[in-house]
Scaffold this active site. Structure first.
Site, PDB file in Angstrom:
ATOM      1  N   SER A  31      41.832  10.282  20.552  1.00 46.97           N
ATOM      2  CA  SER A  31      41.833  11.550  19.802  1.00 46.97           C
ATOM      3  C   SER A  31      40.581  12.405  19.929  1.00 46.97           C
ATOM      4  O   SER A  31      40.573  13.546  19.470  1.00 46.97           O
ATOM      5  CB  SER A  31      42.092  11.277  18.320  1.00 46.97           C
ATOM      6  OG  SER A  31      43.446  11.040  18.099  1.00 46.97           O
ATOM      7  N   SER A  41      44.209  13.864  18.440  1.00 50.91           N
ATOM      8  CA  SER A  41      44.361  14.582  17.206  1.00 50.91           C
ATOM      9  C   SER A  41      43.190  15.519  16.876  1.00 50.91           C
ATOM     10  O   SER A  41      43.354  16.412  16.054  1.00 50.91           O
ATOM     11  CB  SER A  41      44.542  13.593  16.057  1.00 50.91           C
ATOM     12  OG  SER A  41      43.385  12.822  15.876  1.00 50.91           O
ATOM     13  N   LYS A  81      35.813  17.625  11.641  1.00 54.30           N
ATOM     14  CA  LYS A  81      37.249  17.323  11.600  1.00 54.30           C
ATOM     15  C   LYS A  81      37.680  17.073  10.155  1.00 54.30           C
ATOM     16  O   LYS A  81      36.933  16.450   9.384  1.00 54.30           O
ATOM     17  CB  LYS A  81      37.543  16.100  12.471  1.00 54.30           C
ATOM     18  CG  LYS A  81      39.024  15.821  12.662  1.00 54.30           C
ATOM     19  CD  LYS A  81      39.239  14.616  13.586  1.00 54.30           C
ATOM     20  CE  LYS A  81      40.713  14.311  13.788  1.00 54.30           C
ATOM     21  NZ  LYS A  81      40.931  13.146  14.682  1.00 54.30           N
TER      22      LYS A  81
END
Lengths: 97, 485
Positions: B178, B154, B79
């Site tokens: 997330s 996210s 990420k």
């Protein structure tokens, strides 16, 4: 009743070092007002004698040995600086003429 | 069949039998990315040259020395809020568009020790603020199951890339859901570890008392292997816990006989789709058949979690994001006559609307005259929510419910109303506030879109949630379903 006024939003933006236009201020006022109104449901709860939780784990004062270590090399630190000169990060003049 | 349909342990064996090479695994990644990423748009930055070099080095090493760790050579996506030395790390924000970190996050160092291969950096909502990846400055990641729908957020890129077969597994971060929400939306396995289990050093901070890095994988077993690799106390993160890391894979005993499951009525109530409710009830039947027992319980303060979360996470964010000022790194405005203008214009031009909204909300909640009414109140409510969990865990081993109230929604559906968007996270947020671990595993399809079953455990008891998730996974075929992309 509104929870946050247009003036307050502009004040908060200034505290947060954000420049917002009048149009943006109006939009953010509406949205923040809705969020704060929603958040006020917390007032339904009696928290008179409730300790706040700042941290979920039961730890405090985490120390390590105070050993002298080299910091990051200057060239590395300056790699991502938008502007630098003579090994120092450069910003616009702070003190007036 | 893709190489990524195999589990880590199978691939490890294939590598050592010389039936495949690390170069094949890395090639599989980049071939698949070339094939589908123009549609899925999961990656922000690829590290192809270095990854292929690393693969060759590892292949040579494998010939000379056959003893390696299990994750040796496995291709991973990271990420884009986890810093990687000399590999661009943007947090999906304009403000970090050209930022090349000068060190690796602790989790990245740990992966290097295991000799995984980093394929690239994955899209997300800007600074991890969002539930759909629509808040990325760069691109909207699509759900591989239906390109018109969001992958969740996210960690949307992290979940979509695994679901689409672009990487074997990935790392995400979870502040209010997330990792789990995108894992549910994309039909993969995602775990948020106990707060403190994994070092946050090098994770660009959003809300420091809530953030945790965790693994996203195709299977529960792979998830346990990846968590094993990244867990543990770290001198560089004073909030990482000084507690032993157990062998997570050996917790996968296949046995849940006598296990006590709590099902909070608040997690199956108003706002939760009927299809989601049904899939959870079906899952409970599966677990019952395996010898577990479940009862309905109450987490009475659940409905207050969302409000408390937005006040707390935004307050912490407003402080954490003060570092982006256009001075030392990141975007600097060309329009500044003095220092104050430099700060203000760099930040205003560099941050997106959602980030600005939360910075302002947090600044307001922390400002003089409002601190007690909002910030302190939310911290007190956090105590009540934490106690809800403690009460239930006195009698039960795990809590089970849905991960999300609905299947993945359409791109654009919730973008204009922050509050509807936030409501997506009502079932995942309480877990972060309490700091407990939770996993999402695939539990069926609703009109062709995956749903996730959430299993929540006690502090530092990832072993039990892995055990339950594994039994459920082995008893069902849901994890074998794949998107048609």
């Amino acid at each position: 009743m509104t929870r946050i006024s247009n003036e307050q939003v502009k004040h908060v933006a200034n505290l947060a070092r954000l420049a917002i236009t009048d149009v943006e201020a109006e939009k953010f006022t509406k949205q923040l007002d809705a969020i704060i109104t929603f958040a006020e449901q917390l007032n339904e709860l009696d928290t008179e004698n409730v300790e706040p939780t700042y941290h979920v784990l039961d730890m405090k004062n985490v120390f390590r040995e105070d050993i002298k270590q080299a910091g990051l090399p200057r060239e590395e630190v300056l790699k991502n600086a938008p502007e630098h000169q003579d090994g120092q990060i450069k910003v616009p003049a702070i003190i007036g003429e | 069949m893709s190489l990524f349909d195999y589990k880590v342990s199978d691939l490890h064996e294939l590598l050592h039998k010389k039936e495949i090479k690390v170069a094949d695994l890395v090639d599989e990644s980049y071939k698949r990315i070339a094939q589908v990423d123009n549609k899925v748009q999961a990656f922000l930055t690829l590290d192809e040259e270095k990854a292929r070099q690393t693969a060759n080095t590892l292949d040579e090493k494998l010939t000379a020395d056959s003893s390696t760790g299990l994750l040796f050579g496995m291709p991973i996506g990271i990420k884009d809020n986890i810093v990687t030395k000399d590999l661009r790390t943007t947090c999906a924000s304009k403000i970090l568009e050209n930022f090349n970190p000068i060190y690796d996050a602790t989790v990245v160092q740990k992966l290097q020790q295991q000799e995984t291969v980093t394929i690239g950096k994955l899209n997300m909502d800007e600074f991890a603020m969002g539930s759909s990846n629509e808040n990325s400055y760069y691109q909207k990641t699509r759900n591989p199951w239906d390109l018109e729908r969001v992958p969740g957020g996210s960690s949307g890129g992290s979940a979509a890339s695994v679901a689409a077969g672009e990487v074997l597994f990935s790392l995400g971060s979870d502040t209010g859901g997330s990792i789990r929400q995108p894992a549910a939306f994309c039909g993969v396995v995602g775990l948020k570890p106990t707060y403190g289990r994994v070092s946050r050093f090098g994770l660009v901070a959003f809300a420091s008392s809530l953030d945790q890095i965790g693994p996203i994988t195709r299977s529960v077993e792979d998830n346990a292997y990846l968590l094993q690799a990244i867990s543990g106390l770290d001198q560089m993160d004073s909030t990482s816990a000084n507690i032993d890391v157990p062998n997570f894979v050996s917790a996968l005993t296949g046995d849940v006989k006598g296990l006590k499951i709590a099902v909070p009525k608040e997690y199956l109530g108003e706002g939760v789709d009927e299809s989601v409710r049904q899939s959870v009830l079906e899952a409970l039947k599966v677990l019952e058949k395996q010898g577990a027992a479940w009862e309905e319980v109450s987490l009475p303060h659940s409905k207050y979690a969302l409000a408390a979360y937005y006040l707390l996470s935004s307050s912490e964010a407003s402080a954490n994001l003060a570092r982006f000022d256009g001075v030392r790194y990141g975007y600097r405005t060309p329009n500044a006559e003095n220092l104050l203008e430099l700060y203000k214009n760099s930040r205003s031009e560099g941050f997106g609307d959602e980030v600005k909204r939360r910075i302002m909300l947090g600044t307001f909640a922390l400002s003089s005259g409002y601190y007690d009414a909002y910030y302190k109140k939310a911290q007190q409510v956090r105590t009540l929510i934490k106690k809800d969990f403690e009460n239930v865990f006195e009698k039960y081993d795990v809590i089970v419910g849905p991960t999300t109230p609905t299947r993945a929604f359409k791109i654009g559906e919730n973008i204009d109303n922050p509050l509807t968007m936030y409501a997506n996270d009502i079932l995942t947020i309480p877990v972060n506030l309490a700091g407990v671990p939770a996993i999402s595993v695939p539990c069926g399809l609703d009109n062709g879109m995956p749903l996730g079953l959430q299993i929540i455990g006690k502090h530092f008891d990832e072993e039990t949630i892995y055990r339950v998730a594994h039994v459920y996974e082995q008893a069902t075929d849901y994890h074998k379903q794949k998107p048609g992309i």
